[in-house]
Write a protein that holds these residues in place. Structure first.
Motif, short mmCIF file in Angstrom:
data_model
loop_
_atom_site.label_atom_id
_atom_site.label_comp_id
_atom_site.label_asym_id
_atom_site.label_seq_id
_atom_site.Cartn_x
_atom_site.Cartn_y
_atom_site.Cartn_z
N ARG A 161 -4.43 7.86 10.25
CA ARG A 161 -5.39 6.78 10.25
C ARG A 161 -4.82 5.65 9.39
O ARG A 161 -4.44 5.86 8.23
CB ARG A 161 -6.73 7.24 9.69
CG ARG A 161 -7.58 8.05 10.66
CD ARG A 161 -8.84 8.55 9.99
NE ARG A 161 -9.57 7.52 9.27
CZ ARG A 161 -10.58 7.76 8.43
NH1 ARG A 161 -10.96 9.01 8.22
NH2 ARG A 161 -11.19 6.78 7.81
N ARG A 162 -4.80 4.46 9.95
CA ARG A 162 -4.23 3.33 9.24
C ARG A 162 -5.00 3.02 7.95
O ARG A 162 -4.40 2.72 6.91
CB ARG A 162 -4.21 2.10 10.15
CG ARG A 162 -3.68 0.83 9.51
CD ARG A 162 -3.54 -0.28 10.54
NE ARG A 162 -3.10 -1.53 9.95
CZ ARG A 162 -3.91 -2.50 9.55
NH1 ARG A 162 -5.23 -2.36 9.69
NH2 ARG A 162 -3.43 -3.61 9.02
N ASP A 163 -6.33 3.08 8.01
CA ASP A 163 -7.11 2.73 6.83
C ASP A 163 -6.86 3.70 5.69
O ASP A 163 -6.81 3.31 4.52
CB ASP A 163 -8.60 2.62 7.15
CG ASP A 163 -9.20 3.90 7.73
OD1 ASP A 163 -8.44 4.82 8.07
OD2 ASP A 163 -10.44 3.96 7.84
N VAL A 164 -6.66 4.98 6.01
CA VAL A 164 -6.38 5.97 4.98
C VAL A 164 -5.03 5.70 4.33
O VAL A 164 -4.89 5.75 3.10
CB VAL A 164 -6.44 7.40 5.57
CG1 VAL A 164 -5.92 8.43 4.56
CG2 VAL A 164 -7.86 7.73 5.98
N LEU A 165 -4.01 5.41 5.14
CA LEU A 165 -2.70 5.14 4.58
C LEU A 165 -2.71 3.88 3.72
O LEU A 165 -2.12 3.84 2.64
CB LEU A 165 -1.66 5.00 5.70
CG LEU A 165 -0.22 4.78 5.23
CD1 LEU A 165 0.25 5.91 4.31
CD2 LEU A 165 0.74 4.65 6.41
N LEU A 166 -3.42 2.84 4.19
CA LEU A 166 -3.48 1.61 3.40
C LEU A 166 -4.26 1.82 2.11
O LEU A 166 -3.97 1.17 1.10
CB LEU A 166 -4.11 0.49 4.22
CG LEU A 166 -3.28 -0.02 5.40
CD1 LEU A 166 -4.02 -1.13 6.14
CD2 LEU A 166 -1.91 -0.52 4.95
N GLN A 167 -5.23 2.70 2.13
CA GLN A 167 -6.02 2.94 0.93
C GLN A 167 -5.22 3.70 -0.13
O GLN A 167 -5.26 3.34 -1.31
CB GLN A 167 -7.27 3.74 1.29
CG GLN A 167 -8.18 4.04 0.09
CD GLN A 167 -9.36 4.92 0.45
OE1 GLN A 167 -9.35 5.58 1.49
NE2 GLN A 167 -10.36 4.94 -0.40
N LEU A 168 -4.51 4.75 0.28
CA LEU A 168 -3.79 5.58 -0.68
C LEU A 168 -2.33 5.19 -0.81
O LEU A 168 -1.80 5.10 -1.91
CB LEU A 168 -3.93 7.06 -0.28
CG LEU A 168 -5.35 7.62 -0.37
CD1 LEU A 168 -5.39 9.05 0.14
CD2 LEU A 168 -5.88 7.54 -1.79
N GLY A 169 -1.66 4.98 0.30
CA GLY A 169 -0.30 4.43 0.30
C GLY A 169 0.78 5.32 -0.28
O GLY A 169 0.53 6.23 -1.06
N PHE A 170 2.01 5.05 0.15
CA PHE A 170 3.16 5.69 -0.46
C PHE A 170 3.45 5.07 -1.81
O PHE A 170 3.20 3.88 -2.02
CB PHE A 170 4.40 5.51 0.43
CG PHE A 170 4.35 6.26 1.72
CD1 PHE A 170 4.55 7.63 1.76
CD2 PHE A 170 4.10 5.59 2.90
CE1 PHE A 170 4.50 8.33 2.95
CE2 PHE A 170 4.05 6.27 4.11
CZ PHE A 170 4.25 7.64 4.13
N ASP A 171 3.95 5.86 -2.72
CA ASP A 171 4.44 5.34 -4.00
C ASP A 171 5.81 4.73 -3.75
O ASP A 171 6.78 5.43 -3.50
CB ASP A 171 4.52 6.48 -5.02
CG ASP A 171 4.90 5.99 -6.41
OD1 ASP A 171 5.57 4.93 -6.52
OD2 ASP A 171 4.55 6.67 -7.39
N GLU A 172 5.89 3.41 -3.82
CA GLU A 172 7.11 2.71 -3.46
C GLU A 172 8.20 2.80 -4.52
O GLU A 172 9.31 2.31 -4.32
CB GLU A 172 6.79 1.25 -3.12
CG GLU A 172 5.88 1.13 -1.89
CD GLU A 172 5.60 -0.30 -1.48
OE1 GLU A 172 6.36 -1.20 -1.91
OE2 GLU A 172 4.62 -0.52 -0.74
#
Length: 286
Positions: A161-172
């Motif tokens: 889910r795009r919203d879930v990924l944008l909310q939590l995100g990878f640690d860059e």
């Protein structure tokens, strides 16, 4: 898991799967054209290639394949995936690495499973194979095909889910292991994750000892950084290469003795990289 912070995506064109496919690629010309052809055959709403400042013809291949190409500016794989997610127009993302091949109908099959199961993230099953008849490529593929890693949620070929990924995100700040660290936070947030047992895609490995060593070193560095960020999981992270080696070497002894040297390298370089990361990497990038 629910969130309402991200606007809804646009509607897919008639006949297109409502999925934005994000393919991070850096000097991936060897595999990219074949990967993108297999993706395009699934008829997703869009394909986004995030180029990592390639010096080969990765960008040309992506453009010729009709992908929307953006650059991560050399910021690395986690940043590339997040840039692709932000650029996407659909509510469902397919994170597909350039070394992955999708069989006909695979994306729709996983999307159906994803939707029916109300998943936040669902990975394709992975069938690894060497890209050449060479010892280290064969050993890497054998490892992944006989490892419990196959049952762990990761992101080299995954719907999210795009919203879930944008909310939590990878640690860059991670150079590798970002998927393991993200999985921990997704689980802590109550996300529903899974690995498909029905829909399988191809996952390729190139040869050469340098390729294997780079894989081991990236794994070790990622585990070290994850352990530093999640102290409650540190004991498990530190023990993981040893446990994997005991299991893998035992299986090799019974099924494929020729791969025993592989496990010596796996164990040594994983721990060397972990120690190096603790001494330099995590201190330099808290």
């Amino acid at each position: 898991m629910t969130t309402s912070e991200t606007p809804q995506g646009t509607t897919a064109a008639d006949g297109a799967l409502p999925v934005s496919v994000v393919v991070p690629a850096r000097n991936a010309a060897r595999w990219l054209a074949e990967c993108l052809a297999s993706v395009a055959a699934q008829h997703p709403a869009e394909i986004i290639v995030v180029d990592g400042c390639s010096t080969d013809n990765t960008v040309e291949l992506a453009t010729n394949a009709g992908a929307h190409v953006i650059s991560d500016g050399g910021r690395g794989l986690p940043a590339a995936r997040m840039m692709g997610a932000r650029a996407a127009t659909q509510d469902t993302l397919a994170l597909i690495d350039a070394d992955v091949l999708l069989p006909e109908g695979a994306l729709k099959a996983l999307l159906d499973e994803f939707t029916a199961g109300h998943y936040d993230g669902l990975q394709f099953g992975l069938a690894s194979r060497p890209d050449e008849e060479e010892y280290w490529a064969q050993a890497l593929a054998w490892h992944h095909n006989h490892s419990r890693v196959r049952e762990w949620f990761c992101v080299c070929a995954t719907l999210m889910r795009r919203d879930v990924l944008l909310q939590l995100g990878f640690d860059e700040s991670f150079r590798s292991g970002e998927d393991v660290e993200l999985r921990i936070r997704l689980q802590q947030a109550g996300a529903r994750l899974g690995v498909s047992r029905k829909t399988i895609v191809g996952h390729r490995f190139s040869g050469g000892f340098d390729t294997a060593r780079d894989q081991w070193e990236q794994d070790g560095a990622g585990l070290a950084r994850t352990a530093a960020k999640h102290p409650s999981r540190a004991g498990w992270m530190v023990a993981l290469p040893l446990l994997a080696t005991i299991r893998g070497a035992g299986l090799s002894l019974v099924l494929a003795p020729r791969y025993l040297p592989y496990w010596a390298g796996f164990l040594g370089y994983n721990y060397r990289s972990m120690v190096s990361e603790w001494m330099h990497g995590t201190r330099a990038h808290p």
